[in-house]
Design a protein around this motif. Structure first.
Motif, PDB file in Angstrom:
ATOM      1  N   SER A   7      22.911  29.910  51.550  1.00 42.23           N
ATOM      2  CA  SER A   7      24.067  30.037  50.672  1.00 42.23           C
ATOM      3  C   SER A   7      24.194  31.463  50.135  1.00 42.23           C
ATOM      4  CB  SER A   7      23.946  29.050  49.510  1.00 42.23           C
ATOM      5  OG  SER A   7      25.010  29.224  48.611  1.00 42.23           O
ATOM      6  N   PHE A   8      23.067  32.078  49.812  1.00 50.06           N
ATOM      7  CA  PHE A   8      23.103  33.453  49.321  1.00 50.06           C
ATOM      8  C   PHE A   8      23.659  34.390  50.389  1.00 50.06           C
ATOM      9  CE2 PHE A   8      21.327  37.651  48.517  1.00 50.06           C
ATOM     10  CZ  PHE A   8      21.637  37.829  47.182  1.00 50.06           C
ATOM     11  N   LEU A   9      23.215  34.226  51.632  1.00 52.84           N
ATOM     12  CA  LEU A   9      23.695  35.082  52.719  1.00 52.84           C
ATOM     13  C   LEU A   9      25.189  34.887  52.971  1.00 52.84           C
ATOM     14  CD1 LEU A   9      20.716  34.745  55.203  1.00 52.84           C
ATOM     15  CD2 LEU A   9      21.387  36.808  53.973  1.00 52.84           C
ATOM     16  N   GLU A  10      25.674  33.683  52.786  1.00 47.46           N
ATOM     17  CA  GLU A  10      27.084  33.389  53.037  1.00 47.46           C
ATOM     18  C   GLU A  10      28.006  33.836  51.903  1.00 47.46           C
ATOM     19  OE1 GLU A  10      27.006  29.173  53.665  1.00 47.46           O
ATOM     20  OE2 GLU A  10      26.386  29.356  55.764  1.00 47.46           O
ATOM     21  N   ASN A  11      27.548  33.735  50.642  1.00 40.73           N
ATOM     22  CA  ASN A  11      28.459  33.891  49.512  1.00 40.73           C
ATOM     23  C   ASN A  11      28.125  34.969  48.491  1.00 40.73           C
ATOM     24  OD1 ASN A  11      29.808  31.549  50.475  1.00 40.73           O
ATOM     25  ND2 ASN A  11      28.254  30.291  49.500  1.00 40.73           N
ATOM     26  N   ALA A  12      26.937  35.492  48.498  1.00 41.57           N
ATOM     27  CA  ALA A  12      26.496  36.352  47.393  1.00 41.57           C
ATOM     28  C   ALA A  12      27.240  37.681  47.337  1.00 41.57           C
ATOM     29  CB  ALA A  12      25.006  36.607  47.502  1.00 41.57           C
ATOM     30  N   GLY A 102      17.920  25.920  55.113  1.00 41.74           N
ATOM     31  CA  GLY A 102      17.980  27.340  54.779  1.00 41.74           C
ATOM     32  C   GLY A 102      17.475  27.679  53.394  1.00 41.74           C
ATOM     33  N   CYS A 103      16.709  26.780  52.798  1.00 43.19           N
ATOM     34  CA  CYS A 103      16.116  27.051  51.484  1.00 43.19           C
ATOM     35  C   CYS A 103      14.736  27.681  51.665  1.00 43.19           C
ATOM     36  CB  CYS A 103      15.984  25.770  50.670  1.00 43.19           C
ATOM     37  SG  CYS A 103      17.565  25.158  50.078  1.00 43.19           S
ATOM     38  N   LEU A 104      14.525  28.764  50.974  1.00 47.11           N
ATOM     39  CA  LEU A 104      13.269  29.502  51.031  1.00 47.11           C
ATOM     40  C   LEU A 104      12.317  28.943  49.970  1.00 47.11           C
ATOM     41  CD1 LEU A 104      11.654  31.953  52.132  1.00 47.11           C
ATOM     42  CD2 LEU A 104      12.867  33.355  50.454  1.00 47.11           C
ATOM     43  N   ASP A 105      11.121  28.536  50.394  1.00 47.02           N
ATOM     44  CA  ASP A 105      10.103  28.015  49.482  1.00 47.02           C
ATOM     45  C   ASP A 105       9.316  29.204  48.936  1.00 47.02           C
ATOM     46  OD1 ASP A 105       7.978  26.844  48.166  1.00 47.02           O
ATOM     47  OD2 ASP A 105       7.601  25.365  49.740  1.00 47.02           O
TER      48      ASP A 105
END
Length: 166
Positions: A7-12, A102-105
């Motif tokens: 989500s960060f890569l798509e919208n940030a 796509g969530c980073l742990d």
């Protein structure tokens, strides 16, 4: 702690900054453990083709010296930088611990980086001489033992090794 990298890569449009404690007290590090939760700072900054990630970690490690068995309490303060693009998140061999969404742990990332940062063999000092094989005292404490026969193994159970080498 989870960070939605996809989500960060798509919208940030603005950087994401987080301060968190990674409690790795139950983690298996082999020869050491963390004395307290690792103090971490994580920053994700959008770039033209992805994101620049920065992980800063402060951790206190408890262990025993590999040579003399003295307790060791030492700190590690380090940072790691990563450049990530959307196609990296889609890659099944992506090096960062992301799930299928796509969530980073971030806790797992801290665990992996601590393992890479802390040496496999921890010593109380670089010149530690270890323990005397005869009396078991620290050599640096003034052990004066002298083996009667330096060619003979210190432990009789190891004498078979000498025979094999002959």
């Amino acid at each position: 702690m989870q960070f939605d990298l996809r989500s960060f890569l798509e919208n940030a449009r603005v950087p994401y900054i987080a301060h968190f404690l990674a409690d790795l007290s139950q983690a298996d590090f082999g020869g050491f453990h963390l004395a307290a939760p690792a103090e971490c700072d994580f920053t994700a900054t959008p770039t033209a083709d992805g994101a620049a990630l920065l992980l800063c970690v402060k951790a206190q490690v408890d262990a025993e010296c590999a040579r003399c068995l003295e307790p060791i309490h030492t700190g590690y303060d380090f940072q790691r930088e990563y450049l990530v693009r959307m196609r990296d998140v889609e890659d099944p061999d992506f090096e960062l611990p992301c799930n299928e969404k796509g969530c980073l742990d971030l806790d797992e990332l801290v665990y992996q980086e601590v393992i890479f940062e802390v040496p496999a063999v921890l010593l109380c000092s670089p010149d530690c001489q270890g323990l005397c094989p005869i009396c078991g005292k620290k050599k640096a404490a003034g052990c004066t033992c002298q083996p009667a026969d330096s060619a003979a193994p210190a432990d009789a159970r190891l004498s078979i090794l000498k025979q094999l080498l002959s």
